[in-house]
Write an enzyme that holds these catalytic residues in place. Structure first.
Site, PDB file in Angstrom:
ATOM      1  N   LYS A   1       0.762  -1.163   0.153  1.00  0.00           N
ATOM      2  CA  LYS A   1       0.230   0.126  -0.063  1.00  0.00           C
ATOM      3  C   LYS A   1       0.670   1.469  -0.166  1.00  0.00           C
ATOM      4  CE  LYS A   1      -3.157   2.421   3.151  1.00  0.00           C
ATOM      5  NZ  LYS A   1      -4.303   2.185   4.522  1.00  0.00           N
TER       6      LYS A   1
ATOM      7  N   ASP B   1      -2.631   9.921   4.421  1.00  0.00           N
ATOM      8  CA  ASP B   1      -3.490   9.479   4.221  1.00  0.00           C
ATOM      9  C   ASP B   1      -4.891  10.583   4.200  1.00  0.00           C
ATOM     10  OD1 ASP B   1      -6.861   8.270   4.287  1.00  0.00           O
ATOM     11  OD2 ASP B   1      -5.705   6.457   6.152  1.00  0.00           O
TER      12      ASP B   1
ATOM     13  N   LYS C   1      -9.478  12.413   8.661  1.00  0.00           N
ATOM     14  CA  LYS C   1      -9.420  11.667   9.896  1.00  0.00           C
ATOM     15  C   LYS C   1      -9.519  13.324  11.101  1.00  0.00           C
ATOM     16  CE  LYS C   1      -6.424   8.121   8.454  1.00  0.00           C
ATOM     17  NZ  LYS C   1      -6.645   7.228   9.115  1.00  0.00           N
TER      18      LYS C   1
ATOM     19  N   ASP D   1       1.297   6.351   5.386  1.00  0.00           N
ATOM     20  CA  ASP D   1       0.910   5.455   5.375  1.00  0.00           C
ATOM     21  C   ASP D   1       1.116   4.748   3.475  1.00  0.00           C
ATOM     22  OD1 ASP D   1      -1.637   4.062   6.048  1.00  0.00           O
ATOM     23  OD2 ASP D   1      -2.925   5.752   4.533  1.00  0.00           O
TER      24      ASP D   1
ATOM     25  N   ASP E   1     -12.195   7.179   4.644  1.00  0.00           N
ATOM     26  CA  ASP E   1     -10.874   6.630   4.798  1.00  0.00           C
ATOM     27  C   ASP E   1     -10.369   4.980   4.670  1.00  0.00           C
ATOM     28  OD1 ASP E   1      -8.296   7.433   6.523  1.00  0.00           O
ATOM     29  OD2 ASP E   1      -9.910   7.511   8.610  1.00  0.00           O
TER      30      ASP E   1
ATOM     31  N   GLU F   1      -9.557   3.441   2.390  1.00  0.00           N
ATOM     32  CA  GLU F   1      -8.993   3.774   0.992  1.00  0.00           C
ATOM     33  C   GLU F   1      -7.840   2.871   0.279  1.00  0.00           C
ATOM     34  OE1 GLU F   1      -7.685   5.320   3.092  1.00  0.00           O
ATOM     35  OE2 GLU F   1      -5.730   4.525   2.529  1.00  0.00           O
TER      36      GLU F   1
ATOM     37  N   ARG G   1      -7.026  -0.492   0.710  1.00  0.00           N
ATOM     38  CA  ARG G   1      -8.079  -1.883   0.229  1.00  0.00           C
ATOM     39  C   ARG G   1      -8.698  -1.930  -1.341  1.00  0.00           C
ATOM     40  NH1 ARG G   1     -12.625  -2.553   5.160  1.00  0.00           N
ATOM     41  NH2 ARG G   1     -10.778  -1.641   5.743  1.00  0.00           N
TER      42      ARG G   1
END
Ligand code: BES
Ligand code: ZN
Ligand code: ZN
Length: 471
Positions: free
Chosen positions: A236, A241, A248, A259, A318, A320, A322
């Protein structure tokens, strides 16, 4: 820091600082009443010994494991930096119960990993230059291997610690190109236009609010051309993020430059695997983009057709990671036909609720599962399996779409539901998922693991591929 090995004995060696392992029990050169050799305690002597200006006793305790050795030497390397000594020596001592070469590797590993510090933005920097290892034999292979692994781990730490506006998708791609060039590996970088042509709409959706272009980086390594088996390892690479429109809050957003750790990790892993010329076939994929807010951003409620053809309802922007991994899994399955697919990255904060900073959860049925867990436990980069039961897969089924990106029961079993979502995209291929959400970042230092980005999981994978290579 460069490690050199000298067979010369202490009798004719002169250094500014000499590190000596001290045990709580048994005979040794420097034990005094004040220097008990307690595990991970350091004892500094300013008085010289046989021409060495200073001595640093490194406490090993009574019956040290290799992890004790790594941790104590990790702390020792920080002490050497505090003392502002760039060139120092280590007087090797046998560690009862361990082969000499393994004990020496643990010492070097502790020093090389423990000396890492994110100092890019420090005006005054202190870095170690050379470490002379006084050892009664050759350690050429061990030094090369340990250096290669530590350099990969430290590269991953650096990439995750760096500002998000420096470690952009373009920067990650240029690091990947450099790794490929140095190791003569085949590399492909799919740019935004190609992702659009293919219809990698989950990846494009996540990146839509950002000014940085999405990219899918792919590097191939074939160390075992006779075998048809290839592992696809996907990391990833969200460069920041923000959470997207489901922004967030404070307290959660501050560390989200980390991230892209999954992408950095797969680059670090393939770099070490190639440098060590391991007899395995490995393709790494790093889907990368930024999850930002903006008028173009993807939205909660959107239903997106993924590259696999399955549709996904975005319940929360959020979740994201996956999404970009799902498109990369489908790409790998269609175009690379690997024998197994592994995904890794900072997918859920819930991973930290399960294991804290100490253990990385893994889930799925990939062939590598057992050797990976075994390798991870052996070198103390620990991983442990969670069960991907049917209930978690059912929880991700959609109402208006094939799948949803959060699923039912709110925050319950967040890590497993993420794993179940991803598993749905590996339709024909054994699949394993590694969630670094709890282990990639540490709030306090420990032994040879620094504060902030840790590089967790990288050593475990390299050790696992090393073991598979020897078969
Ligand atoms: N990148 C985060 C997960 C994360 C959080 C990693 C903290 C490391 C530290 C991920 O994209 C995310 O936001 N996950 C959500 C999922 C939720 C919306 C289902 C989470 O963990 O809260
Ligand atoms: Zn997120
Ligand atoms: Zn994320």
């Amino acid at each position: 820091m460069k490690v050199t090995v000298s067979r010369g004995s202490l009798g004719n060696h002169r250094s500014k600082l000499l590190l000596v392992p001290l045990f709580e029990k048994g005979k040794q050169p420097f034990q005094t009443k004040a220097m008990k050799g307690e595990v991970s305690k350091l004892y500094l002597l300013y008085s010289g010994y046989k021409g060495n200006e200073m001595i640093l006793g490194v406490g090993m305790g009574k019956k040290p494991t290799l992890e004790h050795v790594r941790a104590a030497f990790g702390l020792a390397s920080k002490k050497v930096k505090d003392l502002k000594i760039a060139n120092f020596s280590v007087l090797f001592q046998k560690i009862p119960g361990h082969a000499d070469s393994a004990a020496a590797v643990a010492m070097m590993e502790g020093l090389l990993l423990g000396a890492y510090e994110f100092d890019t933005y420090k005006t005054k920097k202190m870095s170690l230059n050379t470490c002379t290892f006084l050892y009664p034999g050759s350690l050429t292979e061990e030094v090369n291997r340990t250096t290669a692994i530590a350099e990969s781990v430290n590269m991953v730490r650096y990439m995750a610690n760096e500002n998000a506006d420096v470690m952009t998708t373009t920067k990650i791609a240029s690091i990947a190109k450099e790794i490929a060039k140095k190791n003569r590996l085949k590399i492909q970088i799919l740019e935004k236009q190609q992702l659009q042509k293919l219809g990698m709409n989950l990846h494009l959706g996540v990146s839509a609010g950002s000014r940085y272009p999405p990219k899918l980086i792919i590097i191939h390594y074939r160390g075992n051309p006779k075998s048809k088996e290839t592992t696809a390892l996907i990391g990833k690479g969200i460069t920041f993020d923000s959470g997207g429109l489901n922004l967030k809050p404070s307290g959660y957003i501050e560390t989200m430059k980390q991230d892209m750790t999954g992408a950095a990790s797969v680059l670090g892993i393939i770099q070490a695997v190639a440098r060590l010329r391991l007899k395995v076939n490995l393709t790494v994929l790093a889907p990368t983009c930024e999850n930002s807010i903006g008028s173009g951003a993807y939205k909660p409620g959107d239903i997106i057709r993924s590259y696999s053809g399955k549709t996904v309802e975005i319940e929360n922007t959020d979740a994201e990671g996956r999404l970009i991994l799902a498109d990369a899994i489908a790409y790998a399955e269609k175009h690379l036909k690997p024998s197994q697919i592994i995904t890794m990255g900072t997918l859920t904060g819930a991973a930290a609720i399960i294991f804290g900073e100490h253990v990385t959860p893994i889930m799925g049925n990939g062939k590598i599962k057992k050797p990976l867990v075994d390798a991870s436990l052996a070198i103390h980069d620990r991983m442990w399996e969670l069960p991907l039961y049917k209930e978690y897969k059912d929880a991700m089924k959609g109402d208006m779409s094939d799948l949803k990106n959060i699923g039912t029961s709110g925050r319950d079993a967040g890590t497993l539901k993420c794993g179940a979502f991803l598993a749905a995209f590996a339709e024909k291929t054994p699949f394993l998922h590694v969630d670094l959400g709890g282990t990639a970042w540490a709030d306090k230092p420990h032994g040879y693991t620094p504060k902030f980005a840790t590089g967790a999981g990288v050593r475990a994978f390299i050790e696992c591929f090393r073991r598979l290579s020897r078969r």
